[in-house]
Design a protein around this motif. Structure first.
Motif, PDB file in Angstrom:
ATOM      1  N   VAL A 147       0.856  -1.053   0.187  1.00 29.32           N
ATOM      2  CA  VAL A 147      -0.090  -0.012   0.212  1.00 29.32           C
ATOM      3  C   VAL A 147       0.717   1.213   0.144  1.00 29.32           C
ATOM      4  O   VAL A 147       1.618   0.891   1.218  1.00 29.32           O
ATOM      5  CB  VAL A 147      -1.186   0.230   1.347  1.00 29.32           C
ATOM      6  N   GLY A 149       1.103   5.543  -1.209  1.00 27.14           N
ATOM      7  CA  GLY A 149       0.653   7.278  -1.486  1.00 27.14           C
ATOM      8  C   GLY A 149       1.033   7.931  -2.454  1.00 27.14           C
ATOM      9  O   GLY A 149       2.325   7.440  -2.452  1.00 27.14           O
ATOM     10  N   ASP A 476      -0.394  14.013   4.115  1.00 24.97           N
ATOM     11  CA  ASP A 476      -1.237  12.589   3.595  1.00 24.97           C
ATOM     12  C   ASP A 476      -2.576  12.992   3.186  1.00 24.97           C
ATOM     13  O   ASP A 476      -3.494  12.610   2.166  1.00 24.97           O
ATOM     14  CB  ASP A 476      -1.567  11.896   4.827  1.00 24.97           C
ATOM     15  N   THR A 481      -4.645   6.586  -2.304  1.00 23.23           N
ATOM     16  CA  THR A 481      -3.888   5.501  -2.034  1.00 23.23           C
ATOM     17  C   THR A 481      -3.752   4.613  -2.944  1.00 23.23           C
ATOM     18  O   THR A 481      -5.087   4.158  -3.798  1.00 23.23           O
ATOM     19  CB  THR A 481      -5.045   4.669  -0.358  1.00 23.23           C
TER      20      THR A 481
END
Length: 486
Positions: A147, A149, A476, A481
């Motif tokens: 995973v 970003g 973030d 994602t």
């Protein structure tokens, strides 16, 4: 008030040049049209400069430049992006004095606060993003999935007038650190400090198109940014009503939004609190930047057993909020940003009194300077928690005081708001204060005067917004994602 000294202060007397260009694609360029926006000094009510009134054509050019720059900028190693932002920090730090005086002129913030908050805080935020930008990419594994970003793309940043550079930096620095490119539209009332930022962007040599500036009316430039098909995310700070409009424009094309909107924050003072400290700190917070602060603790909730004592302290503290020229060292409370804002605030005070509130300090008849958009520091007591003055964001130097009889009632009153941005709790028992803080439906709560943390997530519940700014959470916000299965 030494107004004669203020009138001759170098920051007051230094001429401010008109800005005739926009910053697009790595350089200063002429706007598409010939319209201009006049920038007023709210203390003198004089026009001090003009900036271009950009249009949708200018937005198209800026977005195209940001889109072209996104691939190379997002592909840079984190250390390279951090180095670019560090050079920007150095160039902007060299302008700290000009930033403070410019905000004092175009907004009316007293110089002490302009220096510490309006100039100092954005530099602190930018430095935090220099450090975050240089950290390795954040990844984790879930089963057979990696995973990661990835930067969202082109960010449209639309910012307000009350903390003009800080609000810009919270968006622009976070977006750039994440690997996004930006098109900025600053507020019409306070656009001059944005030009100082882009002077620094130019000096620092950020790659062309990474950061772009388009000034102009929100109805034209802001709407064009929010609706633009090549803007991948819109980050907006301002009123809840305008935030809803921005959200609708972005939703029509399924674009992401981050919204930091209004507030009506409660300052809960329990019966075992250090009352003098809690009330004096609460008054100072409510009147910071002439009350033009979305996080201001504008509802002071006091246990009934200490209510009368609290009112006396609040009246005394409000009397110390000396009005005057921002360049006068004795000034604590500058003008409101515009004549329209002054009349709005006066209307709320009139409504509050008509609804049964009791005037403790200030008010419509309190003396104010003959010139400038001033309203005296006003405290209203015996306020009905459901009344207009207790529910609406006044955005001026107006504090309402409300009694309560138990912790449960205090929490109920605090949560009796469509907003949920900030708040405070005071108690001699920290565990008790924390228990109340946990029950408050708001994005941030200060316990016993806990200081603002620029690395902590900032944002609201309910109609105070969507998303978070500052620190790692703020970075973030500008990432998508992705799951990669192996």
């Amino acid at each position: 008030m030494d107004l004669a000294a203020a009138a001759t202060h170098p920051g007051r007397t230094a001429p401010i040049a008109d800005r005739t260009q926009l910053y697009i694609g790595g350089g200063w360029t002429a706007p598409h049209g010939t319209g201009v926006i006049a920038v007023e000094d709210p203390t003198t009510e004089q026009v001090i400069a003009h900036v271009p009134a950009g249009d949708a054509v200018d937005v198209d050019r800026a977005v195209a430049a940001a889109k072209a720059a996104f691939g190379p900028w997002s592909a840079l190693a984190p250390a390279e992006r951090a180095a670019h932002l560090d050079r920007l920090h150095a160039a902007l730090s060299a302008r700290a004095g000009d930033i403070a005086t410019t905000v004092a002129r175009e907004l009316g913030t007293p110089m002490k606060i302009a220096t510490k908050v309006q100039a100092g805080l954005p530099l602190t935020v930018l430095k935090s993003y220099v450090e975050l930008a240089g950290q390795p990419e954040s990844t984790h594994t879930v089963g057979n999935s990696l995973v990661v970003g990835e930067p969202v793309g082109v960010v449209g940043a639309i910012t307000p007038w009350n903390y003009p550079l800080h609000q810009i930096m919270a968006k622009v620095a976070g977006a750039l650190a994440a690997g996004c490119t930006v098109v900025l539209k600053p507020a019409d009332l306070t656009p001059l400090v944005a030009y100082l930022l882009f002077d620094a962007v130019d000096e620092a040599g950020l790659p062309p198109g990474v950061a772009n500036l388009v000034t102009g009316p929100g109805s034209v430039v802001g709407s064009a940014i929010a609706a633009h098909p090549d803007v991948d995310m819109v980050s907006f700070t301002g009123s809840t009503a305008v935030g809803a409009r921005i959200s609708h424009l972005a939703a029509d094309r399924i674009a992401r939004v981050a919204l930091e909107l209004g507030g009506k924050s409660a300052n809960v003072i329990l019966d075992d609190a250090d009352l003098r400290r809690a009330v004096k700190t609460g008054v100072a917070n409510a009147f910071l930047n002439s009350g033009q602060t979305c996080t201001a603790w504008t509802r002071m909730l006091v246990h009934r057993s200490r209510y009368d004592e609290a009112l006396a302290i609040a009246a005394e503290a409000a009397a110390g909020q000396t009005l005057g020229d921002p360049f006068d060292e004795g000034t604590r409370l500058g003008p409101l940003a515009s004549a329209a804002q002054r009349e709005t605030v006066r209307g709320y005070i009139e409504q509050g009194l008509a609804d049964g509130a009791r005037l403790i300090a200030g008010g419509l008849d309190a003396p104010v300077p003959d010139r400038g958009h001033f309203v005296a520091a006003t405290v209203l007591a015996d306020v009905d928690p459901d009344s207009t003055i207790a529910q609406e964001e006044v955005f001026g130097p107006v504090l309402v005081v409300i009694p309560f009889d138990s912790d449960d009632e205090a929490v109920a009153i605090a949560n009796n708001s469509r907003y949920g941005l900030a708040g405070a709790v005071w108690s001699g028992d920290e565990d008790r204060a924390l228990a109340v803080a946990r029950r408050m439906r708001t994005g941030a709560v200060d316990v016993n005067g806990g200081s603002f943390n620029p690395l902590a997530p900032f944002g609201g519940f309910k109609q105070s917004g969507i998303g978070r700014e500052l620190g790692r959470h703020g970075l973030d916000e500008f990432l998508e994602t992705k799951a990669i299965q192996r």
